[in-house]
Design a protein around this motif. Structure first.
Motif, short mmCIF file in Angstrom:
data_model
loop_
_atom_site.label_atom_id
_atom_site.label_comp_id
_atom_site.label_asym_id
_atom_site.label_seq_id
_atom_site.Cartn_x
_atom_site.Cartn_y
_atom_site.Cartn_z
N MET A 1 23.14 42.12 37.66
CA MET A 1 23.39 41.27 38.80
C MET A 1 22.13 40.50 39.16
N GLU A 2 22.27 39.17 39.23
CA GLU A 2 21.12 38.31 39.50
C GLU A 2 20.94 38.15 41.01
N ILE A 3 19.71 38.26 41.47
CA ILE A 3 19.40 38.06 42.88
C ILE A 3 18.98 36.61 43.06
N LEU A 4 19.65 35.96 44.01
CA LEU A 4 19.35 34.55 44.28
C LEU A 4 18.35 34.45 45.42
N ASP A 5 17.36 33.60 45.25
CA ASP A 5 16.40 33.35 46.33
C ASP A 5 16.24 31.84 46.50
N SER A 8 16.10 29.49 43.45
CA SER A 8 17.17 29.42 42.46
C SER A 8 17.92 28.08 42.58
N GLU A 10 21.07 27.43 42.22
CA GLU A 10 22.31 27.51 42.98
C GLU A 10 22.06 27.37 44.48
#
Length: 93
Positions: A1-5, A8, A10
């Motif tokens: 699971m990728e953590i978005l910050d 990123s 997205e």
């Protein structure tokens, strides 16, 4: 699971989209024309732009009764239909 910050792609795209939406809403609100019972009302600025006159000329026309307007709690408004009718009469002279 990728953590978005905040770095990123997205997240940046999401906030860019929100900024564009806020700008669009702001422009729409700034350029809106109030309606009442299907009648559009114009501000002093709207009428000055439409007739290509200064605000001082518009005030003179109001003061001398040359142009129709209404005043509600100190706010001066112009029925768009009245202004268009008035303009047609002026052009017909």
């Amino acid at each position: 699971m990728e953590i978005l910050d905040k770095r990123s792609t997205e997240i940046n795209s999401f906030f860019t989209g929100l900024d564009e939406l806020l700008d669009t809403i702001g422009r729409a609100l700034k350029n809106r024309t109030p309606h009442l019972n299907g009648e559009k009302f114009l501000s002093n600025r709207d009428v000055c732009r439409m007739l290509q006159i200064s605000s001082r000329t518009l005030q003179d026309w109001r003061d001398t009764g040359k142009i129709p307007f209404i005043q509600i709690k100190g706010k001066i408004l112009y029925k768009q239909s009245d202004i268009l009718k008035w303009l047609e009469q002026m052009l017909a002279k």
